[in-house]
Scaffold this active site. Sequence first.
Site, PDB file in Angstrom:
ATOM      1  N   HIS A   1      62.905  60.280  50.051  1.00 41.85           N
ATOM      2  CA  HIS A   1      63.888  61.278  49.526  1.00 41.85           C
ATOM      3  C   HIS A   1      64.910  61.495  50.943  1.00 41.85           C
ATOM      4  CE1 HIS A   1      62.581  62.450  45.397  1.00 41.85           C
ATOM      5  NE2 HIS A   1      61.516  62.058  45.962  1.00 41.85           N
TER       6      HIS A   1
ATOM      7  N   HIS B   1      58.903  55.901  47.642  1.00 43.65           N
ATOM      8  CA  HIS B   1      60.313  56.086  48.096  1.00 43.65           C
ATOM      9  C   HIS B   1      60.623  57.331  48.948  1.00 43.65           C
ATOM     10  CE1 HIS B   1      58.755  58.194  44.355  1.00 43.65           C
ATOM     11  NE2 HIS B   1      59.699  59.094  44.621  1.00 43.65           N
TER      12      HIS B   1
END
Length: 115
Positions: A103, A101
Site C-alpha cells: 500500500h 501488495h
Amino acid sequence: MPERTIFEKIIDKEIPSEAVFEDDSVYAFRDINPQAPVHVLVVPKTRFTGFADLKSADAQVIGTFMQRVARVAEQLGLEKEGYRIVFNHGRHGQQSVDYIHAHILGGRQLGWPPG
Ligand code: 5GP
C-alpha cells in the site's frame, strides 16, 4: 496451484482498475477503498501469497518490486511531503487478499502508531 485472487484478475484486466503504473514486473492501481487522498496498491506480477514468502524469493525480484514501489511513490508526487508503505500480513496484520501488495498511502498527515 492456489486459487486465483482478485489481484490476479486485476492484473489480467478481467476486473477493471484505475492503473497508475505498469511494466513487466509490477502493476500499480488505485485502491477501491482509499484510506488517504492517495492510496495505491503495487503488486508484483509474480505471485507471493504474503510478505513471509519473501524469505525464499529471488532477491532480484524483491529488489525490482521495492524499486518500483519507490518509483510509483515519486510518480504520485509524494516524495517531498512523504508517504507510508504498508504490507499487511496475516490475520493480525489484517491482510484480506492473499497476494502480496504494497500500500502506498499519502496526501495527508498520517498518524502513528497505526491502530
Ligand atoms: P489488505 O487488507 O489485504 O492489506 O489490502 C487489500 C486492499 O485491496 C484493500 O485496501 C482493499 O480496499 C483493496 N481492494 C480489494 N478489492 C479491490 C478491488 O477489486 N479493486 C481495487 N482497486 N482494490 C481492491
